[in-house]
Write an enzyme that holds these catalytic residues in place. Structure first.
Site, mmCIF file in Angstrom:
data_model
loop_
_atom_site.group_PDB
_atom_site.id
_atom_site.type_symbol
_atom_site.label_atom_id
_atom_site.label_comp_id
_atom_site.label_asym_id
_atom_site.label_seq_id
_atom_site.Cartn_x
_atom_site.Cartn_y
_atom_site.Cartn_z
ATOM 1 N N CYS A 80 14.204 85.526 -23.273
ATOM 2 C CA CYS A 80 14.749 85.078 -21.979
ATOM 3 C C CYS A 80 16.261 84.965 -22.037
ATOM 4 O O CYS A 80 16.916 84.858 -21.019
ATOM 5 C CB CYS A 80 14.227 83.703 -21.580
ATOM 6 S SG CYS A 80 12.454 83.537 -21.502
ATOM 7 N N LYS A 120 4.941 96.293 -25.671
ATOM 8 C CA LYS A 120 5.128 97.247 -26.772
ATOM 9 C C LYS A 120 3.942 97.199 -27.712
ATOM 10 O O LYS A 120 3.473 98.228 -28.196
ATOM 11 C CB LYS A 120 6.416 96.924 -27.523
ATOM 12 C CG LYS A 120 7.619 97.491 -26.804
ATOM 13 C CD LYS A 120 8.808 97.630 -27.741
ATOM 14 C CE LYS A 120 9.968 98.246 -26.980
ATOM 15 N NZ LYS A 120 11.249 97.656 -27.273
ATOM 16 N N LYS A 163 -0.832 93.854 -18.456
ATOM 17 C CA LYS A 163 0.600 93.619 -18.605
ATOM 18 C C LYS A 163 1.183 94.626 -19.605
ATOM 19 O O LYS A 163 0.567 94.900 -20.631
ATOM 20 C CB LYS A 163 0.818 92.175 -19.102
ATOM 21 C CG LYS A 163 2.235 91.709 -18.924
ATOM 22 C CD LYS A 163 2.405 90.242 -19.257
ATOM 23 C CE LYS A 163 3.907 89.956 -19.376
ATOM 24 N NZ LYS A 163 4.215 88.594 -19.698
ATOM 25 N N CYS A 170 15.003 80.819 -26.435
ATOM 26 C CA CYS A 170 14.167 82.030 -26.477
ATOM 27 C C CYS A 170 15.090 83.220 -26.324
ATOM 28 O O CYS A 170 15.760 83.356 -25.296
ATOM 29 C CB CYS A 170 13.123 82.019 -25.364
ATOM 30 S SG CYS A 170 12.275 83.613 -25.238
ATOM 31 N N HIS A 192 11.750 101.264 -18.535
ATOM 32 C CA HIS A 192 10.324 101.478 -18.311
ATOM 33 C C HIS A 192 10.036 101.429 -16.815
ATOM 34 O O HIS A 192 10.945 101.232 -15.997
ATOM 35 C CB HIS A 192 9.481 100.492 -19.118
ATOM 36 C CG HIS A 192 9.773 99.038 -18.845
ATOM 37 N ND1 HIS A 192 9.653 98.478 -17.593
ATOM 38 C CD2 HIS A 192 10.171 98.033 -19.672
ATOM 39 C CE1 HIS A 192 9.955 97.190 -17.658
ATOM 40 N NE2 HIS A 192 10.284 96.900 -18.919
ATOM 41 N N HIS A 211 7.297 85.349 -23.146
ATOM 42 C CA HIS A 211 7.396 86.275 -24.280
ATOM 43 C C HIS A 211 6.409 85.979 -25.394
ATOM 44 O O HIS A 211 6.318 86.742 -26.362
ATOM 45 C CB HIS A 211 8.835 86.295 -24.803
ATOM 46 C CG HIS A 211 9.794 86.815 -23.774
ATOM 47 N ND1 HIS A 211 10.457 85.996 -22.896
ATOM 48 C CD2 HIS A 211 10.144 88.077 -23.445
ATOM 49 C CE1 HIS A 211 11.197 86.723 -22.090
ATOM 50 N NE2 HIS A 211 11.022 87.989 -22.389
ATOM 51 N N CYS A 267 7.058 80.499 -25.833
ATOM 52 C CA CYS A 267 7.656 80.824 -24.531
ATOM 53 C C CYS A 267 6.555 81.454 -23.682
ATOM 54 O O CYS A 267 5.902 82.405 -24.133
ATOM 55 C CB CYS A 267 8.806 81.814 -24.719
ATOM 56 S SG CYS A 267 9.223 82.687 -23.193
ATOM 57 N N HIS A 320 11.373 98.444 -14.743
ATOM 58 C CA HIS A 320 12.791 98.559 -14.366
ATOM 59 C C HIS A 320 12.921 99.554 -13.212
ATOM 60 O O HIS A 320 13.683 99.329 -12.268
ATOM 61 C CB HIS A 320 13.633 99.096 -15.536
ATOM 62 C CG HIS A 320 13.649 98.222 -16.753
ATOM 63 N ND1 HIS A 320 13.358 98.687 -18.009
ATOM 64 C CD2 HIS A 320 13.936 96.903 -16.903
ATOM 65 C CE1 HIS A 320 13.471 97.700 -18.890
ATOM 66 N NE2 HIS A 320 13.809 96.604 -18.239
HETATM 67 N N1 MSP Z 1 19.312 91.100 -17.823
HETATM 68 C C1 MSP Z 1 18.443 90.272 -17.068
HETATM 69 C C2 MSP Z 1 18.821 90.284 -15.604
HETATM 70 C C3 MSP Z 1 20.219 89.843 -15.306
HETATM 71 S S1 MSP Z 1 20.571 89.988 -13.604
HETATM 72 C C4 MSP Z 1 22.096 89.290 -13.414
HETATM 73 C C5 MSP Z 1 16.994 90.789 -17.199
HETATM 74 N N2 MSP Z 1 16.858 92.034 -17.684
HETATM 75 S S2 MSP Z 1 15.441 92.758 -17.895
HETATM 76 O O1 MSP Z 1 15.736 94.056 -18.422
HETATM 77 O O2 MSP Z 1 14.565 91.928 -18.657
HETATM 78 O O3 MSP Z 1 14.793 92.902 -16.486
HETATM 79 C C6 MSP Z 1 15.485 93.580 -15.463
HETATM 80 C C7 MSP Z 1 14.691 93.574 -14.181
HETATM 81 O O4 MSP Z 1 13.496 94.324 -14.383
HETATM 82 C C8 MSP Z 1 14.273 92.167 -13.751
HETATM 83 O O5 MSP Z 1 14.457 91.990 -12.374
HETATM 84 C C9 MSP Z 1 12.802 92.119 -14.108
HETATM 85 O O6 MSP Z 1 12.047 91.291 -13.274
HETATM 86 C C10 MSP Z 1 12.413 93.573 -13.898
HETATM 87 N N3 MSP Z 1 11.196 93.904 -14.621
HETATM 88 C C11 MSP Z 1 11.001 93.913 -15.960
HETATM 89 N N4 MSP Z 1 9.694 94.222 -16.202
HETATM 90 C C12 MSP Z 1 9.036 94.402 -15.031
HETATM 91 C C13 MSP Z 1 7.753 94.809 -14.665
HETATM 92 N N5 MSP Z 1 6.793 95.019 -15.519
HETATM 93 N N6 MSP Z 1 7.519 95.001 -13.337
HETATM 94 C C14 MSP Z 1 8.497 94.873 -12.393
HETATM 95 N N7 MSP Z 1 9.711 94.486 -12.710
HETATM 96 C C15 MSP Z 1 9.983 94.106 -14.005
HETATM 97 O O7 MSP Z 1 16.100 90.069 -16.837
#
Ligand code: MSP
Length: 521
Positions: free
Chosen positions: A129, A301, A298, A126, A18, A147, A144, A21
């Site tokens: 997390c 889904k 925020k 969780c 998304h 979440h 949590c 990411h």
């Molecule tokens: N798998 C773990 C990270 C392990 S690193 C050794 C994880 N994955 S995640 O898919 O949940 O998130 C990946 C990255 O995307 C994280 O740095 C997280 O902060 C970022 N983001 C997820 N949603 C976000 C937003 N809405 N906005 C900005 N970044 C966000 O955590």
């Protein structure tokens, strides 16, 4: 600077990427591209985090194997990064064989060292997390906080890592290195979290979590996701507990880990402790970016507002990702939360990229063709106060990047473009031409073209395709390192013909926005 090694967080693969990411990968790619303009050797690591209970459950619900689910979704991440021109050096998957083998060795080494021990434990887990939560961090309803889900009560015999042993060393490191955690205001949060830090669980019983890396010599346990995931930063370089590769020796310590604010704790407490236990140097910087909301809400889904980055490109019929990259990168000051909205997106990229920057180049080249048949004459080359401003801007941009101020750096570039636009208005080359002051007119145009060479270099990390098109029309070499940048790039002689002039960026057409296409991450 002989190398620059930078990483993103590795994303969970229980869905498609998304815009949150994408935000992180865009920021990191911009930093990577900026550093390719400062040093010859940049290693940019990204990838996917594929083990854990969540993947196991999602795959089971879909009736496919966890590996099949991971393969399918990891590809979606790769495709999205391709569409966004994210030029990583390696895309690591925690299911890669080399990664799995080294993680097992890391775990074994820590057991042998006495830093990992077995212990019976009951805690609140969780799966969002993928970690145990401290009861004091739950919401009033026992959920949590990230979440908003009730954690599971898990009672297991697990391996534990002696995090508490490294607490003092990490506090000392954070205090002694004010630029270890960026932005600095986050360092205090981390110091507070360190106050009541306890040893952490680093394995799960195989009976509960099958989708993980086996603990060597103890097949009843699988290595818990965070130690597996965090290790990617060294396994990707071929780290080995006995004989680290040349690549590892060259690139470690990492220059920056770019991560979201939600996982800063794992990167600035857990990961440094693991590195200390392995006798490895700590990262130079950990840059925690903020979160992206959608229309100030925020993303979730259940709200149906999860936006796909490639969906945005498609719905605006964009053939290059530059506007989205630019918009995301400038959506928030360093480390603060940002926002995506369709209207704001259109307005900003049209104003900055089309009207201000694109038009300036287009008008100037068109005047050069109109008044001089596209030719730059020797007498057009004159000194200008703008050159000092442009080279000062290069310095300021570099300094901003040293502090991961990506949005602030972009503002400097926009300001340079604004001043140059004002210079054109003030000097009115069309009037000079009418008055037949041709040398002065040529000087004004050449000055602007020189500035645009600098602008194309500075905007390149944000908008690589637009920058390349600008450089093509200016016959400017975009491979010029920032330190070698001058305001003497425009060669005398024929620069361009009427047919060769093209708008570098066409305005985003508001009629094309189809919101329904975007909500599909
Ligand atoms: N798998 C773990 C990270 C392990 S690193 C050794 C994880 N994955 S995640 O898919 O949940 O998130 C990946 C990255 O995307 C994280 O740095 C997280 O902060 C970022 N983001 C997820 N949603 C976000 C937003 N809405 N906005 C900005 N970044 C966000 O955590």
């Amino acid at each position: 600077m002989d190398k620059y090694y930078l990483t993103t967080a590795i994303d969970y693969v229980n869905g498609a990427p998304h815009i949150g990411h994408a935000y992180e990968k865009i920021l990191t790619d911009i930093i990577a591209k900026h550093y390719t303009q400062r040093c010859d050797d940049v290693f940019f690591l990204t990838g996917t985090d594929e083990h854990g209970i969540k993947i196991q459950k999602t795959a089971a619900a879909k009736g496919i194997s966890p590996k099949e689910l991971c393969d399918e979704n990891a590809q979606k991440f790769k495709d999205a990064w391709k569409a966004l021109d994210i030029d990583y050096t390696r895309f690591i998957r925690t299911t890669d064989e080399d990664h799995e083998a080294i993680v097992q060795k890391i775990f074994k080494k820590l057991v042998e060292k006495g830093d990992i021990y077995k212990h019976s434990y009951e805690g609140l887990y969780c799966s969002g997390c993928e970690c145990f939560l401290n009861p004091k961090d739950l919401t009033e309803d026992g959920l949590c906080p990230d979440h908003l889900k009730k954690p599971e009560v898990v009672k297991e015999e697990n391996y534990f890592f002696k995090l508490s042993k490294y607490k003092d060393a990490i506090i000392k490191h954070i205090k002694a290195h004010p630029d270890f955690i960026v932005p600095q205001f986050r360092a205090n949060e981390v110091l507070n979290q360190l106050e009541d830090i306890q040893d952490i669980s680093v394995s799960r019983a195989k009976s509960n979590v099958q989708w993980g890396i086996d603990v060597l010599d103890d097949p009843e346990q699988s290595i818990y996701v965070w130690i597996d995931a965090l290790s990617n930063y060294i396994t990707a370089l071929g780290y080995d507990t006995e004989n680290p590769s040349d690549m590892f020796k060259k690139y470690w310590p990492v220059d920056v880990h770019v991560v979201g604010k939600d996982i800063l704790k794992f990167h600035s407490i857990y990961w440094p402790a693991i590195l200390l236990a392995l006798d490895l140097p700590l990262p130079k910087h950990i840059f925690a970016h903020g979160w992206i909301t959608i229309d100030e809400t925020k993303m979730s889904k259940s709200l149906g507002n999860v936006i796909s980055p490639t969906g945005v490109l498609e719905s605006f019929n964009l053939t290059i990702p530059d506007p989205l990259r630019y918009y995301m990168a400038t959506s928030a000051p360093c480390g603060r939360d940002g926002n995506y909205s369709d209207d704001d997106f259109k307005e900003k990229v049209n104003a900055h990229l089309a009207n201000s920057m694109g038009n300036l180049l287009n008008r100037t080249l068109s005047m050069l063709v109109k008044y001089f048949d596209g030719e730059v004459k020797e007498e057009f080359k004159a000194d200008s106060d703008l050159y000092k401003l442009a080279l000062d801007t290069v310095k300021k941009v570099k300094t901003h990047f040293d502090f991961f101020e990506i949005s602030e750096a972009a503002q400097e570039i926009v300001q340079l473009v604004d001043v140059t636009n004002k210079y054109v208005t003030d000097n009115a080359p069309w009037t000079l031409a009418k008055e037949e002051k041709m040398t002065e007119c040529g000087q004004v145009l050449t000055t602007v073209l020189e500035i645009m060479c600098v602008v194309s270099a500075l905007i390149y990390p944000y908008c690589p395709n637009i920058a390349k098109e600008m450089a093509r029309q200016l016959s400017f070499d975009l491979n010029t390192k920032l330190d070698d940048l001058t305001c003497n790039n425009i060669k005398t002689g024929k620069l361009i013909t009427k047919e060769e002039i093209k708008p570098v960026f066409l305005r985003v057409d508001s009629e094309l926005a189809d919101k329904s296409q975007k909500v599909k991450a």
